[in-house]
Design a protein around this motif. Structure first.
Motif, PDB file in Angstrom:
ATOM      1  N   HIS A  93     -20.767  -9.543  15.687  1.00 15.69           N
ATOM      2  CA  HIS A  93     -21.153  -9.320  14.292  1.00 15.69           C
ATOM      3  C   HIS A  93     -20.081  -9.745  13.294  1.00 15.69           C
ATOM      4  N   ARG A  97     -21.908 -12.199  10.376  1.00 14.00           N
ATOM      5  CA  ARG A  97     -22.242 -11.560   9.104  1.00 14.00           C
ATOM      6  C   ARG A  97     -22.078 -12.586   7.977  1.00 14.00           C
ATOM      7  N   GLN A 129     -29.947 -10.566   5.940  1.00  9.23           N
ATOM      8  CA  GLN A 129     -29.347  -9.619   6.876  1.00  9.23           C
ATOM      9  C   GLN A 129     -29.435  -8.174   6.387  1.00  9.23           C
ATOM     10  N   PHE A 133     -34.237  -8.157   7.379  1.00  4.86           N
ATOM     11  CA  PHE A 133     -34.200  -7.694   8.760  1.00  4.86           C
ATOM     12  C   PHE A 133     -33.376  -6.423   8.939  1.00  4.86           C
ATOM     13  N   LEU A 135     -30.285  -5.748   9.166  1.00  8.80           N
ATOM     14  CA  LEU A 135     -29.312  -5.880  10.249  1.00  8.80           C
ATOM     15  C   LEU A 135     -28.023  -5.124   9.983  1.00  8.80           C
ATOM     16  N   TYR A 141     -27.150  -4.218  15.581  1.00 12.46           N
ATOM     17  CA  TYR A 141     -28.299  -5.063  15.242  1.00 12.46           C
ATOM     18  C   TYR A 141     -27.857  -6.511  15.025  1.00 12.46           C
ATOM     19  N   LEU A 142     -26.705  -6.683  14.386  1.00 12.98           N
ATOM     20  CA  LEU A 142     -26.183  -8.041  14.163  1.00 12.98           C
ATOM     21  C   LEU A 142     -25.796  -8.696  15.493  1.00 12.98           C
ATOM     22  N   ASP A 144     -27.150  -8.024  18.410  1.00 12.66           N
ATOM     23  CA  ASP A 144     -28.406  -8.333  19.097  1.00 12.66           C
ATOM     24  C   ASP A 144     -29.081  -9.559  18.483  1.00 12.66           C
ATOM     25  N   TRP A 145     -29.025  -9.670  17.166  1.00 13.73           N
ATOM     26  CA  TRP A 145     -29.612 -10.825  16.479  1.00 13.73           C
ATOM     27  C   TRP A 145     -28.912 -12.107  16.891  1.00 13.73           C
TER      28      TRP A 145
END
Length: 223
Positions: A93, A97, A129, A133, A135, A141-142, A144-145
């Protein structure tokens, strides 16, 4: 000359050929020219906002192979017997980001975008972001994205391998936290990456069972 209908059938036939190969023939090696094509297809794969948040690590070191064999229940035989065994890493992340140094340098120095375009993209990615979504609700979450992006080149690599008559097997049989620590400790990668998925390439040891899937009408809906 191959007709369009014949070409369509060839494509379908290759997807029947492709399967998650459980046992590879350790005596058969993929020609370098074919390996180069597989990785070029990976390099050319699309990613969200063109981030390219991945790294492909070809494992050749025997100590690293043994480490994988000892700690991955999904890769035990494959890491030794496959012609090529690949770790697909995703950027964490901190790098994906919207305001990261990686993204700024990536767009400016690798994709050669004008500075005003990069600033505009930063705003667009921030909105996506944080709001589209969500995130930023959890940094996991970031992560996983970012890992989701790596499955695009993974699929493309396996597809082009099948086109070349090469077998493959994607592998998720490992504890990600454990592997990140182990592989960072031996210098395979640093804190900017996490292990997303593994994939083995080579040639099948035995013929697989015929492919079975749900009926097309069960998985495709027209609205």
């Amino acid at each position: 000359m191959t007709t369009q209908e014949e070409r369509r059938q060839q494509i379908i036939d290759r997807y029947h050929f492709r399967h998650a190969t459980k046992a590879f023939d350790p005596e058969k090696k993929i020609p370098k020219e074919d390996v180069d094509v597989i990785f070029e297809v990976a390099r050319l794969s699309p990613s969200s906002f063109g981030m390219e948040p991945w790294q492909f690590v070809v494992v050749e070191n025997e100590k690293v192979k043994q480490l994988i064999k000892d700690h991955s229940w999904g890769a035990k035989a494959k890491v030794s017997d496959a012609s090529h065994f690949v770790l697909i890493l995703a950027r964490t992340h901190e790098d994906v980001r919207f305001d990261s140094t990686y993204l700024k340098e990536h767009y400016l120095h690798h994709l050669h975008y004008p500075r005003d375009v990069v600033e505009h993209m930063k705003d667009v990615i921030e909105n996506f972001q944080k709001h589209d979504f969500a995130l930023f609700d959890d940094m996991r979450y970031l992560d996983d994205w970012s890992m989701k992006q790596t499955y695009i080149p993974l699929a493309n690599m396996m597809s082009v391998a099948a086109e070349l008559g090469i077998d493959s097997c994607p592998i998720e049989g490992f504890n990600r936290e454990t592997f990140d620590q182990l592989l960072r400790d031996v210098g395979v990668y640093g804190e900017s990456f996490t292990l997303s998925v593994m994939v083995a390439f080579g040639y099948r040891k035995e013929a697989p069972k015929p492919k079975q899937r749900r009926d097309l009408n069960d998985v495709v809906t027209w609205v």
